[in-house]
Design a protein around this motif. Structure first.
Motif, PDB file in Angstrom:
ATOM      1  N   SER A 160       7.264 -33.371  32.757  1.00 32.69           N
ATOM      2  CA  SER A 160       6.810 -34.835  32.340  1.00 32.69           C
ATOM      3  C   SER A 160       6.288 -35.464  31.110  1.00 32.69           C
ATOM      4  CB  SER A 160       6.574 -35.962  32.795  1.00 32.69           C
ATOM      5  OG  SER A 160       4.608 -35.449  33.460  1.00 32.69           O
ATOM      6  N   GLY A 161       5.580 -33.738  31.146  1.00 29.52           N
ATOM      7  CA  GLY A 161       5.175 -33.526  29.174  1.00 29.52           C
ATOM      8  C   GLY A 161       3.472 -33.701  30.175  1.00 29.52           C
ATOM      9  N   LEU A 162       2.768 -33.932  30.726  1.00 31.15           N
ATOM     10  CA  LEU A 162       1.361 -34.621  31.169  1.00 31.15           C
ATOM     11  C   LEU A 162       1.607 -32.783  32.074  1.00 31.15           C
ATOM     12  CD1 LEU A 162       0.659 -37.241  33.171  1.00 31.15           C
ATOM     13  CD2 LEU A 162       0.180 -37.051  30.959  1.00 31.15           C
ATOM     14  N   TYR A 163      -0.418 -32.497  31.315  1.00 29.62           N
ATOM     15  CA  TYR A 163      -0.858 -31.192  31.128  1.00 29.62           C
ATOM     16  C   TYR A 163      -1.711 -31.475  32.965  1.00 29.62           C
ATOM     17  CZ  TYR A 163      -0.112 -29.327  27.179  1.00 29.62           C
ATOM     18  OH  TYR A 163       0.489 -28.234  26.539  1.00 29.62           O
ATOM     19  N   CYS A 164      -1.364 -30.499  34.029  1.00 31.36           N
ATOM     20  CA  CYS A 164      -2.068 -30.754  34.965  1.00 31.36           C
ATOM     21  C   CYS A 164      -3.273 -30.129  34.856  1.00 31.36           C
ATOM     22  CB  CYS A 164      -1.323 -29.741  36.127  1.00 31.36           C
ATOM     23  SG  CYS A 164       0.292 -30.400  35.716  1.00 31.36           S
ATOM     24  N   LEU A 165      -4.670 -30.600  35.486  1.00 34.18           N
ATOM     25  CA  LEU A 165      -5.402 -30.157  36.540  1.00 34.18           C
ATOM     26  C   LEU A 165      -5.998 -29.537  36.811  1.00 34.18           C
ATOM     27  CD1 LEU A 165      -8.295 -32.013  35.815  1.00 34.18           C
ATOM     28  CD2 LEU A 165      -5.882 -33.340  35.931  1.00 34.18           C
ATOM     29  N   PRO A 166      -6.620 -28.338  36.524  1.00 38.30           N
ATOM     30  CA  PRO A 166      -6.422 -26.867  37.301  1.00 38.30           C
ATOM     31  C   PRO A 166      -7.129 -27.122  38.115  1.00 38.30           C
ATOM     32  CG  PRO A 166      -7.698 -26.701  34.941  1.00 38.30           C
ATOM     33  CD  PRO A 166      -7.665 -28.318  35.311  1.00 38.30           C
ATOM     34  N   ASP A 167      -6.357 -26.152  39.039  1.00 35.65           N
ATOM     35  CA  ASP A 167      -7.507 -25.787  40.760  1.00 35.65           C
ATOM     36  C   ASP A 167      -8.105 -24.666  40.566  1.00 35.65           C
ATOM     37  OD1 ASP A 167      -5.533 -23.572  40.614  1.00 35.65           O
ATOM     38  OD2 ASP A 167      -4.144 -25.257  42.703  1.00 35.65           O
ATOM     39  N   ALA A 168      -8.952 -24.557  42.147  1.00 35.04           N
ATOM     40  CA  ALA A 168      -9.892 -23.346  41.630  1.00 35.04           C
ATOM     41  C   ALA A 168      -8.844 -22.425  41.609  1.00 35.04           C
ATOM     42  CB  ALA A 168     -10.099 -23.236  42.958  1.00 35.04           C
ATOM     43  N   ASP A 169      -7.501 -21.861  41.948  1.00 37.67           N
ATOM     44  CA  ASP A 169      -7.431 -20.903  42.030  1.00 37.67           C
ATOM     45  C   ASP A 169      -7.175 -20.565  40.138  1.00 37.67           C
ATOM     46  OD1 ASP A 169      -7.125 -20.058  44.450  1.00 37.67           O
ATOM     47  OD2 ASP A 169      -5.524 -20.951  44.880  1.00 37.67           O
ATOM     48  N   CYS A 170      -6.375 -21.476  39.946  1.00 35.91           N
ATOM     49  CA  CYS A 170      -5.904 -21.413  38.242  1.00 35.91           C
ATOM     50  C   CYS A 170      -7.389 -21.271  37.247  1.00 35.91           C
ATOM     51  CB  CYS A 170      -5.563 -22.186  37.251  1.00 35.91           C
ATOM     52  SG  CYS A 170      -5.353 -22.485  35.937  1.00 35.91           S
ATOM     53  N   VAL A 171      -8.819 -21.895  37.887  1.00 36.59           N
ATOM     54  CA  VAL A 171      -9.544 -21.352  36.901  1.00 36.59           C
ATOM     55  C   VAL A 171     -10.248 -20.141  37.187  1.00 36.59           C
ATOM     56  CG1 VAL A 171     -11.735 -22.231  37.000  1.00 36.59           C
ATOM     57  CG2 VAL A 171     -10.185 -23.818  36.677  1.00 36.59           C
ATOM     58  N   ALA A 172      -9.686 -19.144  38.194  1.00 40.12           N
ATOM     59  CA  ALA A 172     -11.204 -18.392  38.591  1.00 40.12           C
ATOM     60  C   ALA A 172      -9.777 -17.408  38.133  1.00 40.12           C
ATOM     61  CB  ALA A 172     -10.095 -17.915  40.304  1.00 40.12           C
ATOM     62  N   GLY A 173      -8.597 -17.528  37.841  1.00 45.00           N
ATOM     63  CA  GLY A 173      -7.790 -16.510  36.570  1.00 45.00           C
ATOM     64  C   GLY A 173      -7.600 -16.604  35.280  1.00 45.00           C
ATOM     65  N   MET A 174      -9.043 -16.905  34.956  1.00 45.10           N
ATOM     66  CA  MET A 174      -9.097 -17.624  33.634  1.00 45.10           C
ATOM     67  C   MET A 174     -10.263 -16.789  32.993  1.00 45.10           C
ATOM     68  SD  MET A 174      -9.246 -22.379  33.737  1.00 45.10           S
ATOM     69  CE  MET A 174      -9.025 -22.029  31.280  1.00 45.10           C
ATOM     70  N   ASP A 175     -11.058 -17.201  31.719  1.00 43.26           N
ATOM     71  CA  ASP A 175     -12.399 -15.744  31.267  1.00 43.26           C
ATOM     72  C   ASP A 175     -13.175 -16.855  30.550  1.00 43.26           C
ATOM     73  OD1 ASP A 175     -11.205 -15.987  28.455  1.00 43.26           O
ATOM     74  OD2 ASP A 175     -10.457 -13.708  28.921  1.00 43.26           O
ATOM     75  N   GLU A 176     -14.290 -15.665  30.793  1.00 41.36           N
ATOM     76  CA  GLU A 176     -15.149 -16.898  30.073  1.00 41.36           C
ATOM     77  C   GLU A 176     -15.469 -17.168  28.884  1.00 41.36           C
ATOM     78  OE1 GLU A 176     -20.076 -15.690  28.832  1.00 41.36           O
ATOM     79  OE2 GLU A 176     -19.196 -14.901  31.200  1.00 41.36           O
ATOM     80  N   ALA A 177     -14.330 -16.712  28.005  1.00 45.84           N
ATOM     81  CA  ALA A 177     -14.288 -16.169  26.800  1.00 45.84           C
ATOM     82  C   ALA A 177     -13.866 -18.153  26.187  1.00 45.84           C
ATOM     83  CB  ALA A 177     -13.553 -15.164  25.780  1.00 45.84           C
ATOM     84  N   THR A 178     -12.506 -17.821  27.191  1.00 42.66           N
ATOM     85  CA  THR A 178     -11.036 -19.467  27.032  1.00 42.66           C
ATOM     86  C   THR A 178     -12.537 -20.360  27.753  1.00 42.66           C
ATOM     87  OG1 THR A 178      -9.632 -17.441  28.054  1.00 42.66           O
ATOM     88  CG2 THR A 178      -9.267 -19.905  27.779  1.00 42.66           C
ATOM     89  N   LEU A 179     -13.008 -20.057  28.240  1.00 40.46           N
ATOM     90  CA  LEU A 179     -14.265 -21.112  28.237  1.00 40.46           C
ATOM     91  C   LEU A 179     -15.029 -21.807  27.350  1.00 40.46           C
ATOM     92  CD1 LEU A 179     -14.529 -21.085  32.067  1.00 40.46           C
ATOM     93  CD2 LEU A 179     -12.910 -22.184  31.784  1.00 40.46           C
ATOM     94  N   ARG A 180     -15.077 -20.764  26.762  1.00 38.36           N
ATOM     95  CA  ARG A 180     -16.495 -21.370  25.994  1.00 38.36           C
ATOM     96  C   ARG A 180     -15.583 -21.814  24.524  1.00 38.36           C
ATOM     97  NH1 ARG A 180     -21.104 -18.293  24.984  1.00 38.36           N
ATOM     98  NH2 ARG A 180     -21.566 -19.769  23.525  1.00 38.36           N
ATOM     99  N   ALA A 181     -14.211 -21.149  24.455  1.00 37.93           N
ATOM    100  CA  ALA A 181     -13.325 -21.456  22.792  1.00 37.93           C
ATOM    101  C   ALA A 181     -13.193 -23.158  23.260  1.00 37.93           C
ATOM    102  CB  ALA A 181     -12.451 -20.830  23.240  1.00 37.93           C
ATOM    103  N   ALA A 182     -12.794 -23.700  24.593  1.00 37.59           N
ATOM    104  CA  ALA A 182     -12.995 -25.268  24.746  1.00 37.59           C
ATOM    105  C   ALA A 182     -14.180 -25.295  25.020  1.00 37.59           C
ATOM    106  CB  ALA A 182     -12.984 -24.948  27.201  1.00 37.59           C
ATOM    107  N   GLY A 183     -15.291 -25.510  24.610  1.00 39.17           N
ATOM    108  CA  GLY A 183     -16.384 -25.828  24.839  1.00 39.17           C
ATOM    109  C   GLY A 183     -17.113 -25.975  25.407  1.00 39.17           C
ATOM    110  N   LEU A 184     -17.642 -25.093  27.106  1.00 40.09           N
ATOM    111  CA  LEU A 184     -17.988 -25.062  27.818  1.00 40.09           C
ATOM    112  C   LEU A 184     -19.186 -23.743  27.011  1.00 40.09           C
ATOM    113  CD1 LEU A 184     -15.778 -25.713  29.401  1.00 40.09           C
ATOM    114  CD2 LEU A 184     -17.197 -25.160  31.665  1.00 40.09           C
ATOM    115  N   THR A 185     -20.601 -24.560  27.262  1.00 34.96           N
ATOM    116  CA  THR A 185     -21.491 -23.843  27.183  1.00 34.96           C
ATOM    117  C   THR A 185     -21.871 -22.195  28.458  1.00 34.96           C
ATOM    118  OG1 THR A 185     -23.185 -24.647  28.726  1.00 34.96           O
ATOM    119  CG2 THR A 185     -23.245 -25.581  26.216  1.00 34.96           C
ATOM    120  N   GLN A 186     -21.787 -21.591  27.289  1.00 32.99           N
ATOM    121  CA  GLN A 186     -22.108 -19.592  28.376  1.00 32.99           C
ATOM    122  C   GLN A 186     -22.649 -20.099  29.640  1.00 32.99           C
ATOM    123  OE1 GLN A 186     -25.049 -16.621  27.698  1.00 32.99           O
ATOM    124  NE2 GLN A 186     -23.480 -15.330  28.086  1.00 32.99           N
ATOM    125  N   GLY A 187     -23.817 -20.470  29.630  1.00 35.73           N
ATOM    126  CA  GLY A 187     -24.344 -21.160  31.720  1.00 35.73           C
ATOM    127  C   GLY A 187     -22.553 -22.233  32.445  1.00 35.73           C
TER     128      GLY A 187
END
Length: 300
Positions: A160-187
């Motif tokens: 439909s074009g909408l993005y999906c809320l990631p689940d735990a499996d999806c987030v577990a496959g991401m890395d810290e650098a990607t999350l930091r680039a999205a605006g999360l602090t290191q902690g």
């Protein structure tokens, strides 16, 4: 092969549809959720696959559909009904709560004005935890912007074009650098990755806990994850598990609106707010939700 599932649910006469829609329209850019007239459309991962959940609210009840970009599972119809009932807050003992506190000098009039208020729920407990971690000690506007970039960084999109809320499996496959680039602090990035790893491994069975939440046990296990503290736990229990007795005395909007309710000139401290809320167990978090509602868009 795409699949569509449907369900219908009756609604209480005093159901507050506006509050439900307001909760899901916090992001004006509508990356993962959009509200159209009386309908919410929400992108999420269902058994790890992109799906679009559509919930329409009318006076005669709620009609929901789930549009899957893949095939369905045997238990999906029952799971869809449970998910919609949970998101709408229909499991919450609102009538009992309002009757018990109708005579309270400050809360009674507030509850009468806001009769039927329920706490809108996230589609999953992991979504509530992710939002709580992102929102720690920042404004709602800042949290919404970071959440949007986090969802886009996960990159799971429904047809439909909408993005999906990631689940735990999806987030577990991401890395810290990607999350930091999205605006999360290191902690926060590290905390979110630790949480996702625990859920994905099965050591934190969030979905099973939703069926019969034990707040003390859930809180104890979440508190063992570095970066998750009392506010995050109380918020996640409220939004993800519909546990209505968390004491959100540390929430700035709760304290500010309690000051308004009590007509106090001086600001209330967290300990003062905690003592005031203590009287309302086992509904302290539902009281906090009524305080949030004093100013639409003021709280999480």
């Amino acid at each position: 092969m795409s699949t569509t599932l449907h369900c219908q649910l009756p609604l209480p006469a005093n159901f507050r549809a506006a509050g439900f829609f307001d909760f899901h329209r916090r992001d004006a850019q509508q990356v993962a959720e959009r509200v159209l007239a009386h309908t919410l459309e929400k992108g999420l991962l269902w058994h790890g696959q992109p799906a679009l959940l559509r919930i329409s609210l009318q006076p005669e009840g709620a009609a929901a559909s789930l549009l899957l970009d893949s095939g369905s599972h045997a238990d999906d119809a029952a799971r869809l009904t449970g998910c919609v009932r949970h998101m709408l807050g229909l499991t919450q003992p609102v009538a009992e709560f309002e009757a018990a506190l109708a005579g309270h000098p400050q809360l009674g009039p507030l509850l009468a004005r806001q009769s039927g208020l329920r706490v809108p729920q996230t589609a999953s407990a992991f979504e509530a935890l992710a939002w709580a971690i992102i929102g720690q000690q920042i404004s709602v506007a800042a949290a919404v912007a970071i959440r949007r970039r986090f969802i886009l960084a996960a990159g799971r999109q429904h047809s439909s074009g909408l993005y999906c809320l990631p689940d735990a499996d999806c987030v577990a496959g991401m890395d810290e650098a990607t999350l930091r680039a999205a605006g999360l602090t290191q902690g926060k990035a590290q905390t979110l990755l630790r949480l996702a790893a625990e859920v994905a491994s099965g050591r934190l069975p969030l979905a099973a806990w939703q069926q019969a939440p034990d707040a003390a046990a859930i809180g104890s296990q979440l508190a063992a994850i570095r970066g998750i503290g009392p506010w995050t736990i109380s918020y996640a229990l409220l939004r993800g598990f519909a546990w209505l007795d968390g004491s959100l005395h540390g929430d700035v909007a709760v304290r500010r609106n309690l000051q308004r309710l009590l007509q106090r000139e001086d600001k209330l401290s967290a300990p003062e707010t905690e003592r005031w809320l203590a009287e309302f167990a086992p509904w302290r978090a539902l009281v906090a939700a009524h305080l949030w509602a004093l100013q639409a868009g003021d709280g999480y």
